[in-house]
Motif scaffolding. Structure first.
Motif, short mmCIF file in Angstrom:
data_model
loop_
_atom_site.label_atom_id
_atom_site.label_comp_id
_atom_site.label_asym_id
_atom_site.label_seq_id
_atom_site.Cartn_x
_atom_site.Cartn_y
_atom_site.Cartn_z
N UNK A 197 -15.66 -9.16 -11.34
CA UNK A 197 -14.89 -8.48 -10.28
C UNK A 197 -13.73 -7.66 -10.81
N UNK A 198 -13.44 -7.73 -12.10
CA UNK A 198 -12.33 -7.04 -12.77
C UNK A 198 -10.99 -7.69 -12.46
N UNK A 199 -10.70 -7.84 -11.15
CA UNK A 199 -9.46 -8.47 -10.72
C UNK A 199 -9.54 -8.67 -9.21
N UNK A 200 -8.70 -9.54 -8.65
CA UNK A 200 -8.64 -9.65 -7.20
C UNK A 200 -8.02 -8.38 -6.60
N UNK A 201 -8.19 -8.21 -5.30
CA UNK A 201 -7.61 -7.06 -4.61
C UNK A 201 -6.09 -7.03 -4.77
N UNK A 202 -5.58 -5.90 -5.23
CA UNK A 202 -4.13 -5.75 -5.40
C UNK A 202 -3.39 -5.91 -4.07
N UNK A 203 -3.95 -5.33 -3.03
CA UNK A 203 -3.31 -5.38 -1.71
C UNK A 203 -3.29 -6.80 -1.18
N UNK A 204 -4.41 -7.49 -1.32
CA UNK A 204 -4.48 -8.87 -0.86
C UNK A 204 -3.52 -9.76 -1.63
N UNK A 205 -3.37 -9.49 -2.93
CA UNK A 205 -2.44 -10.29 -3.71
C UNK A 205 -1.00 -10.11 -3.23
N UNK A 206 -0.65 -8.90 -2.87
CA UNK A 206 0.70 -8.67 -2.35
C UNK A 206 0.93 -9.45 -1.06
N UNK A 207 -0.10 -9.49 -0.21
CA UNK A 207 0.01 -10.30 1.00
C UNK A 207 0.12 -11.77 0.69
N UNK A 208 -0.63 -12.24 -0.33
CA UNK A 208 -0.63 -13.65 -0.68
C UNK A 208 0.72 -14.09 -1.25
N UNK A 209 1.44 -13.21 -1.93
CA UNK A 209 2.78 -13.54 -2.39
C UNK A 209 3.66 -13.93 -1.21
N UNK A 210 3.56 -13.18 -0.14
CA UNK A 210 4.33 -13.49 1.06
C UNK A 210 3.80 -14.74 1.75
N UNK A 233 0.83 -1.21 0.00
CA UNK A 233 0.00 0.00 0.00
C UNK A 233 0.86 1.25 0.00
N UNK A 234 1.90 1.25 0.82
CA UNK A 234 2.77 2.43 0.89
C UNK A 234 3.51 2.67 -0.42
N UNK A 235 3.74 1.59 -1.15
CA UNK A 235 4.44 1.71 -2.43
C UNK A 235 3.48 2.01 -3.58
N UNK A 236 2.21 2.13 -3.26
CA UNK A 236 1.24 2.50 -4.29
C UNK A 236 0.66 1.34 -5.08
N UNK A 237 0.79 0.12 -4.55
CA UNK A 237 0.21 -1.05 -5.25
C UNK A 237 -1.28 -1.15 -4.90
N UNK A 238 -2.03 -0.15 -5.32
CA UNK A 238 -3.44 -0.05 -4.94
C UNK A 238 -4.35 0.10 -6.17
N UNK A 239 -3.84 -0.26 -7.33
CA UNK A 239 -4.62 -0.09 -8.55
C UNK A 239 -5.08 -1.44 -9.09
N UNK A 240 -5.81 -1.40 -10.20
CA UNK A 240 -6.19 -2.65 -10.85
C UNK A 240 -4.95 -3.48 -11.17
N UNK A 296 -3.74 -7.31 -13.33
CA UNK A 296 -4.22 -8.21 -14.38
C UNK A 296 -5.41 -8.99 -13.84
N UNK A 297 -6.37 -9.26 -14.71
CA UNK A 297 -7.60 -9.91 -14.26
C UNK A 297 -7.34 -11.26 -13.62
N UNK A 298 -6.35 -11.99 -14.10
CA UNK A 298 -6.06 -13.33 -13.56
C UNK A 298 -5.03 -13.32 -12.45
N UNK A 299 -4.66 -12.12 -11.96
CA UNK A 299 -3.70 -12.03 -10.86
C UNK A 299 -2.38 -11.45 -11.32
N UNK A 300 -1.65 -10.90 -10.38
CA UNK A 300 -0.35 -10.31 -10.71
C UNK A 300 0.63 -11.39 -11.17
#
Length: 403
Positions: free
Chosen positions: A272-285, A60-67, A69-73
């Motif tokens: 849904x357009x795409x999954x939550x960008x923020x949640x995806x960043x958490x899921x990578x970890x 979030x602090x780095x600005x990863x708060x936008x749409x 890819x529809x199938x995930x980052x």
């Protein structure tokens, strides 16, 4: 006077999720001031791992708060590929992966893009409450194949063979299972695989959301890892909700043939357009970082499950099976059917038992009829030992009042 809007007749085919409805009831009773112990909800009470939270905060602090890819980052899909190889012995590419807003989202969309009117979906019972309704709303026909406690609540090869017809599109397997906790062994999957190899028209949807929670020597095996020939007609469904205590983050994924992944992605673009960008960043970890959290959670739930099983087994009228997986017990309450409550009402079904326990004991459970096999109750032990002890004590006292 305005005419009320007419709802789709499609809505008449389905009913609300029993588990979600039960949670709503518990929330309402608690809001009224009642002291309710809740054994209904399949949600870990453990916190999301701190490293996952920090990864999301950083994103979030780095600005990863936008749409995205529809199938995930790309980063998350790559991490899922690595996770499947590391944990499950499965080999996919990023284009085989589609990320959605929870595993339920992936299952629904997969059925939407594959079912035509009249297509059949084999669903072993007891089953997760949403499978049949998601099939029906997508114009399919659920083919329910029931199994008993004596078989460990598992589908047999003979049952599978008998259920397959020219109209069969999918078999849904859920291991470890909700609501029973049943875990299919490698040898059992091999035997089911022999049947499936004779029927190339049947696809397999493997719901593995509880993979981290197996007990008493049981091990999780993905059907596709055991039967590699199925990979080109299988969809593995998993996610972050259960193993990483991320239910509210809404991240699930499917791993399957590229054409299927692309079809699901197309529906995501229009929903849904795409999954939550923020949640995806958490899921990578979650999937790619330290795996200490799901290991610890598995040990915690095993101890809680053993405790609940011991306490429920001591209550007359309950017949509790072995603890094997997920965070559920599915005891038979046949011994309570026919008994009379202090108010003079006869318990004629497991739903009556559920109502009696919430009214008399202030303990919320779910009836087996919601999962396709009665008379049983589903108990979730994804709650504290204190609640387990208090809730089972209340149930014991309530059952002692029956005659």
């Amino acid at each position: 006077m305005n005419k009320p809007i007419e709802l789709s007749v499609r809505l008449n085919r389905i009913k609300p999720s029993a588990s979600v409805a039960a949670k709503a009831l518990v929330d309402r009773l608690r809001a009224e001031g009642q002291d309710i112990i809740d054994f209904t909800i399949g949600e870990p009470d453990l916190p999301t791992p701190p490293n996952v939270v920090e990864a999301a905060v950083t994103a979030m602090r780095e600005g990863q708060t936008r749409y995205t890819a529809a199938n995930g980052t790309p980063a998350l899909r790559k991490t899922i590929v690595e996770k499947l190889a590391r944990d499950n012995g499965l080999h996919y590419k990023s284009e085989n992966i589609v990320v959605g807003s929870g595993g339920k989202n992936i299952i629904f969309l997969a059925l939407s893009v594959t079912l035509n009117p009249g297509d059949e979906v084999i669903i072993p019972a007891p089953y997760w409450v949403s499978y049949p309704d998601m099939v029906v709303v997508n114009d399919g026909v659920p083919v329910i194949v029931s199994s008993a406690a004596s078989s460990g609540f598992k589908l047999s090869p003979e049952q599978l063979e008998a259920a397959i017809t020219p109209k069969t599109k999918w078999l849904i397997l859920n291991t470890p299972n909700n609501p029973t906790g049943a875990v299919y062994s490698r040898s059992e999957l091999v035997e089911l695989g022999k049947v499936l190899e004779r029927h190339p028209n049947v696809w397999v949807m493997s719901d593995e959301i509880y993979e981290h929670f197996v007990y008493n020597g049981a091990t999780h095996a993905s059907p596709v890892a055991v039967i590699p020939s199925l990979q080109e007609r299988a969809l593995i469904v998993n996610g972050a909700s259960k193993g990483y205590s991320m239910t509210g983050w809404r991240i699930g994924y499917g791993a399957g043939p590229v054409r299927l992944a692309n079809a699901i992605t197309t529906l995501i673009t229009q929903t849904t357009t795409c999954p939550s960008a923020i949640s995806q960043a958490g899921a990578v970890e979650a999937f790619g970082g330290s795996q200490d959290a799901p290991l610890r959670a598995g040990k915690v739930f095993e101890q809680r499950g053993k405790l609940m099983r011991e306490l429920l087994s001591g209550i007359p009228g309950f017949d509790v099976g072995e603890l094997t997986g997920a965070f559920y017990l599915y005891p038979s309450v046949a011994g309570l059917i026919g008994k009379t409550t202090p108010a003079g009402e006869v318990l004629s079904s497991d739903l009556d038992v559920v109502r009696y326990l919430i009214e008399e004991a202030k303990v919320a459970t779910l009836d087996g009829s919601a999962y396709g096999v009665s008379p049983h109750l589903r108990f979730s032990f994804a709650t504290s030992e204190k609640s387990i002890r208090e809730g089972c004590d209340r149930i014991s006292r309530a059952c002692a009042s029956l005659r």
